[in-house]
Write a protein that holds these residues in place. Sequence first.
Motif, mmCIF file in Angstrom:
data_model
loop_
_atom_site.group_PDB
_atom_site.id
_atom_site.type_symbol
_atom_site.label_atom_id
_atom_site.label_comp_id
_atom_site.label_asym_id
_atom_site.label_seq_id
_atom_site.Cartn_x
_atom_site.Cartn_y
_atom_site.Cartn_z
ATOM 1 N N GLU A 73 0.809 -0.934 -0.327
ATOM 2 C CA GLU A 73 -0.054 0.106 0.059
ATOM 3 C C GLU A 73 0.620 1.119 -0.175
ATOM 4 O OE1 GLU A 73 -2.489 -2.346 3.500
ATOM 5 O OE2 GLU A 73 -0.279 -2.285 2.467
ATOM 6 N N GLN A 74 2.156 0.740 0.501
ATOM 7 C CA GLN A 74 2.945 2.224 0.272
ATOM 8 C C GLN A 74 4.194 2.210 -0.164
ATOM 9 O OE1 GLN A 74 3.610 2.271 4.905
ATOM 10 N NE2 GLN A 74 1.857 2.504 4.780
ATOM 11 N N ARG A 76 6.558 3.045 -3.048
ATOM 12 C CA ARG A 76 7.263 4.580 -2.939
ATOM 13 C C ARG A 76 8.881 4.429 -4.328
ATOM 14 N NH1 ARG A 76 2.648 6.058 -1.957
ATOM 15 N NH2 ARG A 76 3.133 6.740 -0.357
ATOM 16 N N ARG A 101 -5.996 0.047 -1.841
ATOM 17 C CA ARG A 101 -4.356 0.679 -2.087
ATOM 18 C C ARG A 101 -3.339 0.159 -2.881
ATOM 19 N NH1 ARG A 101 -3.520 6.029 -2.887
ATOM 20 N NH2 ARG A 101 -0.994 6.425 -2.344
ATOM 21 N N GLU A 105 -2.103 1.536 -5.968
ATOM 22 C CA GLU A 105 -0.387 1.697 -6.274
ATOM 23 C C GLU A 105 0.306 1.229 -7.521
ATOM 24 O OE1 GLU A 105 2.282 3.524 -4.477
ATOM 25 O OE2 GLU A 105 0.416 4.429 -3.331
ATOM 26 N N ARG A 108 -0.281 2.131 -11.001
ATOM 27 C CA ARG A 108 0.205 3.811 -10.922
ATOM 28 C C ARG A 108 1.696 3.172 -11.958
ATOM 29 N NH1 ARG A 108 3.603 7.097 -7.359
ATOM 30 N NH2 ARG A 108 3.954 4.446 -6.012
ATOM 31 N N ASP A 109 2.629 1.694 -11.462
ATOM 32 C CA ASP A 109 3.695 1.747 -11.792
ATOM 33 C C ASP A 109 3.721 0.909 -12.605
ATOM 34 O OD1 ASP A 109 4.682 3.960 -9.670
ATOM 35 O OD2 ASP A 109 4.426 2.567 -8.637
#
Length: 123
Positions: A73-74, A76, A101, A105, A108-109
Amino acid sequence: MGYPGYNQIHVARAISLAPGMRRRVLVIGCNTGKDFGLFKQGGAPLVCGLDVVGKIGRDCQMDGVTYFQASAEQMRFGNRRDEFVLVYWFATMEHVPDIGRAFFEMARDLNHGGFVYSVASPL
């Protein structure tokens, strides 16, 4: 040579979705990294592993492999879009508290036209 293991079967299926893997593969829930050799053998030039466990990657240290300790979920990975051609998570989804979430993510990537290969195990 014998019948391939469960992980080998799923890694091979995931690789078949992204032929010619010229970009990075993300393995979520990589744990100690045993699957990375399979992705490298399958043609992935770069493999990233992500896990919350503290001993991530201890079983597979090789060129072209990087590890990040974080939750799904995080993630980066900077502001880069289209980072990965394949996102692979095997027996991990059921351990993620905020599944929505995590999928946000990943999307997004993920490279346009890329794939998420996910296998969940019942708990």
